[in-house]
Scaffold this motif. Structure first.
Motif, PDB file in Angstrom:
ATOM      1  N   VAL A   1       0.831  -1.207   0.000  1.00 12.55           N
ATOM      2  CA  VAL A   1       0.000   0.000   0.000  1.00 12.55           C
ATOM      3  C   VAL A   1       0.865   1.257   0.000  1.00 12.55           C
ATOM      4  O   VAL A   1       0.649   2.188  -0.790  1.00 12.55           O
ATOM      5  CB  VAL A   1      -0.965   0.002   1.203  1.00 12.55           C
ATOM      6  N   LEU A   2       1.871   1.314   0.885  1.00 13.89           N
ATOM      7  CA  LEU A   2       2.719   2.502   0.958  1.00 13.89           C
ATOM      8  C   LEU A   2       3.548   2.679  -0.316  1.00 13.89           C
ATOM      9  O   LEU A   2       3.740   3.802  -0.798  1.00 13.89           O
ATOM     10  CB  LEU A   2       3.631   2.425   2.179  1.00 13.89           C
ATOM     11  N   ALA A   3       4.047   1.564  -0.862  1.00 10.95           N
ATOM     12  CA  ALA A   3       4.832   1.650  -2.102  1.00 10.95           C
ATOM     13  C   ALA A   3       3.951   2.100  -3.274  1.00 10.95           C
ATOM     14  O   ALA A   3       4.373   2.914  -4.100  1.00 10.95           O
ATOM     15  CB  ALA A   3       5.479   0.309  -2.421  1.00 10.95           C
ATOM     16  N   ALA A   4       2.728   1.568  -3.347  1.00 10.51           N
ATOM     17  CA  ALA A   4       1.811   1.975  -4.426  1.00 10.51           C
ATOM     18  C   ALA A   4       1.454   3.453  -4.310  1.00 10.51           C
ATOM     19  O   ALA A   4       1.371   4.167  -5.319  1.00 10.51           O
ATOM     20  CB  ALA A   4       0.548   1.112  -4.373  1.00 10.51           C
TER      21      ALA A   4
ATOM     22  N   ALA B   1       2.433   6.202  -7.179  1.00  9.29           N
ATOM     23  CA  ALA B   1       1.414   6.993  -7.876  1.00  9.29           C
ATOM     24  C   ALA B   1       1.747   8.482  -7.870  1.00  9.29           C
ATOM     25  O   ALA B   1       1.348   9.218  -8.778  1.00  9.29           O
ATOM     26  CB  ALA B   1       0.053   6.769  -7.223  1.00  9.29           C
ATOM     27  N   ASN B   2       2.514   8.918  -6.860  1.00 12.42           N
ATOM     28  CA  ASN B   2       2.835  10.347  -6.735  1.00 12.42           C
ATOM     29  C   ASN B   2       4.279  10.678  -7.107  1.00 12.42           C
ATOM     30  O   ASN B   2       4.698  11.828  -6.984  1.00 12.42           O
ATOM     31  CB  ASN B   2       2.584  10.814  -5.286  1.00 12.42           C
ATOM     32  N   ALA B   3       5.026   9.677  -7.543  1.00 13.36           N
ATOM     33  CA  ALA B   3       6.453   9.890  -7.796  1.00 13.36           C
ATOM     34  C   ALA B   3       6.704  10.402  -9.216  1.00 13.36           C
ATOM     35  O   ALA B   3       5.921  10.132 -10.137  1.00 13.36           O
ATOM     36  CB  ALA B   3       7.215   8.583  -7.582  1.00 13.36           C
ATOM     37  N   PRO B   4       7.792  11.141  -9.414  1.00 12.45           N
ATOM     38  CA  PRO B   4       8.193  11.566 -10.769  1.00 12.45           C
ATOM     39  C   PRO B   4       8.705  10.363 -11.551  1.00 12.45           C
ATOM     40  O   PRO B   4       8.827   9.268 -11.002  1.00 12.45           O
ATOM     41  CB  PRO B   4       9.313  12.577 -10.486  1.00 12.45           C
ATOM     42  N   PRO B   5       9.047  10.530 -12.825  1.00 12.88           N
ATOM     43  CA  PRO B   5       9.584   9.410 -13.617  1.00 12.88           C
ATOM     44  C   PRO B   5      10.795   8.771 -12.946  1.00 12.88           C
ATOM     45  O   PRO B   5      11.656   9.454 -12.405  1.00 12.88           O
ATOM     46  CB  PRO B   5       9.972  10.071 -14.949  1.00 12.88           C
ATOM     47  N   ARG B   6      10.842   7.438 -12.976  1.00 15.07           N
ATOM     48  CA  ARG B   6      11.913   6.697 -12.305  1.00 15.07           C
ATOM     49  C   ARG B   6      12.895   6.097 -13.316  1.00 15.07           C
ATOM     50  O   ARG B   6      12.568   5.953 -14.498  1.00 15.07           O
ATOM     51  CB  ARG B   6      11.331   5.549 -11.463  1.00 15.07           C
TER      52      ARG B   6
ATOM     53  N   ILE C   1       5.534  -4.259  -7.391  1.00 12.73           N
ATOM     54  CA  ILE C   1       5.055  -2.954  -6.923  1.00 12.73           C
ATOM     55  C   ILE C   1       6.233  -2.112  -6.434  1.00 12.73           C
ATOM     56  O   ILE C   1       6.322  -0.912  -6.714  1.00 12.73           O
ATOM     57  CB  ILE C   1       3.997  -3.122  -5.807  1.00 12.73           C
ATOM     58  N   GLY C   2       7.145  -2.734  -5.696  1.00 17.15           N
ATOM     59  CA  GLY C   2       8.317  -2.009  -5.198  1.00 17.15           C
ATOM     60  C   GLY C   2       9.184  -1.474  -6.318  1.00 17.15           C
ATOM     61  O   GLY C   2       9.617  -0.314  -6.298  1.00 17.15           O
ATOM     62  N   TYR C   3       9.432  -2.312  -7.334  1.00 17.53           N
ATOM     63  CA  TYR C   3      10.286  -1.860  -8.440  1.00 17.53           C
ATOM     64  C   TYR C   3       9.582  -0.811  -9.285  1.00 17.53           C
ATOM     65  O   TYR C   3      10.203   0.142  -9.768  1.00 17.53           O
ATOM     66  CB  TYR C   3      10.700  -3.056  -9.304  1.00 17.53           C
ATOM     67  N   TRP C   4       8.259  -0.962  -9.458  1.00 17.74           N
ATOM     68  CA  TRP C   4       7.502   0.043 -10.190  1.00 17.74           C
ATOM     69  C   TRP C   4       7.517   1.390  -9.475  1.00 17.74           C
ATOM     70  O   TRP C   4       7.658   2.444 -10.091  1.00 17.74           O
ATOM     71  CB  TRP C   4       6.052  -0.423 -10.370  1.00 17.74           C
ATOM     72  N   ALA C   5       7.438   1.364  -8.148  1.00 19.36           N
ATOM     73  CA  ALA C   5       7.337   2.600  -7.372  1.00 19.36           C
ATOM     74  C   ALA C   5       8.657   3.355  -7.294  1.00 19.36           C
ATOM     75  O   ALA C   5       8.676   4.588  -7.327  1.00 19.36           O
ATOM     76  CB  ALA C   5       6.830   2.293  -5.964  1.00 19.36           C
TER      77      ALA C   5
ATOM     78  N   THR D   1      15.306   1.234  -5.632  1.00 20.25           N
ATOM     79  CA  THR D   1      14.604   0.456  -4.610  1.00 20.25           C
ATOM     80  C   THR D   1      15.595  -0.180  -3.643  1.00 20.25           C
ATOM     81  O   THR D   1      16.592  -0.764  -4.061  1.00 20.25           O
ATOM     82  CB  THR D   1      13.762  -0.666  -5.263  1.00 20.25           C
ATOM     83  N   SER D   2      15.300  -0.091  -2.365  1.00 16.56           N
ATOM     84  CA  SER D   2      16.150  -0.721  -1.351  1.00 16.56           C
ATOM     85  C   SER D   2      15.944  -2.228  -1.375  1.00 16.56           C
ATOM     86  O   SER D   2      14.897  -2.727  -1.782  1.00 16.56           O
ATOM     87  CB  SER D   2      15.790  -0.167   0.037  1.00 16.56           C
TER      88      SER D   2
END
Length: 306
Positions: A62-65, A69-74, A141-145, A150-151
């Motif tokens: 949930v926190l990663a998603a 959703a609010n992050a700039p391009p990764r 989800i972690g890698y997408w976010a 990603t740690s």
């Protein structure tokens, strides 16, 4: 890692060193191993383990998603030299089959009632269909976010309420203690049987044996874990030398021998193909793991805080 992350949440100026966290974790594992005398005593703890796992999975996803959703391009590119990426990927495959080779648990549980074989197959089908969904959810989800930044431990990357992250870290820590005990339980049961430890778990000879045998094993394991900060490389080596052969090669070969007169040519070809492919994987993963150990042994010193 969970304990170190939890400590960092409440202490911004100082972080507890990794060897200290490993020592505390080893002490907690020892207490749990001594106080859980038999495999059957894990019944209640398995339910607790499920709840703790769900807390970690739900909070992390949930926190990663939310962050994603609010992050700039990764940046999703894989960094490093080509040879390093290849060896690391092969070594990681052996690490994964070693860490997630959890078929033992449903196999043990399914033999409680008849028909044991049918129940075991049902448990394994569930384990490797529905059961793998949370693992893939955390990974993707972690890698997408967070992309390439990603740690290794996803909760170190997420942002959110302090108490929620603390609850997830504590849940992951407690669940890892139960999980480690499950994997070590067959060894504990073997030692108890070998040395004739019977009767009440609170008898002096039974209690003293558990303290000596299980405590000694965990003290050595804790010391080695703190001594070698790149122990994951040795997990890869263990997966390459034991998990690949025992889980994939031996199982397919035993099936061929047991069912040789009942298998069609296509079925035999399929099982021999599995034997061949996973034999190659075992050899490649062994070479990759030895390379990782050689490289990391030059980079890190003993009892390093990484």
């Amino acid at each position: 890692m969970q304990m170190q992350a939890c400590f960092a949440l409440f202490n911004y100026e100082h972080t507890m060193k990794l060897p200290y966290c490993i020592a505390i974790t080893g002490f907690a594992c020892t207490l749990f191993a001594i106080s859980t005398p038999h495999l059957s005593a894990l019944r209640v703890w398995l339910g607790c383990s499920t709840v703790l796992s769900l807390i970690y999975i739900i909070v992390a996803c949930v926190l990663a998603a939310k962050d994603g959703a609010n992050a700039p391009p990764r940046d999703y590119s894989i960094h490093g030299e080509s040879s390093s990426r290849v060896f690391t990927t092969i070594g990681a495959s052996a690490n994964l089959v070693f860490a997630f080779n959890t078929g033992m648990l449903p196999e043990i549980q399914a033999t409680v009632r008849q028909p044991a074989v049918k129940n075991t197959l049902k448990a394994l089908y569930f384990q490797f269909t529905i059961g793998v969904v949370p693992m893939f959810a955390i990974t993707f989800i972690g890698y997408w976010a967070y992309g390439a930044s990603t740690s290794t431990y996803l909760l170190n990357s997420v942002s959110g309420p302090l108490w929620v992250k603390a609850a997830a870290n504590i849940s992951a820590f407690l669940q890892s203690i139960i999980c480690l005990h499950i994997f070590a339980s067959p060894t504990y049961e073997y030692l108890d049987t070998k040395f004739g430890i019977r009767g009440s778990a609170l008898q002096l000879n039974s209690l003293s044996f558990r303290i000596a045998a299980r405590g000694g094993y965990l003290v050595i394991s804790t010391l080695v874990s703190a001594l070698l900060p790149f122990l994951g490389d040795f997990e890869s080596l263990t997966g390459a030398l034991s998990t690949f052969p025992l889980t994939f090669i031996l199982a397919n070969h035993m099936y061929i021998v047991a069912k040789k007169d009942k298998l069609s040519t296509l079925q035999k070809f399929w099982h021999w193909l599995n034997v061949f492919i996973f034999a190659l994987m075992s050899i490649a993963a062994t070479i990759a793991s030895l390379r990782l150990i050689a490289v990391d042994s030059k980079e890190y010193h003993v009892f390093a805080d990484v």
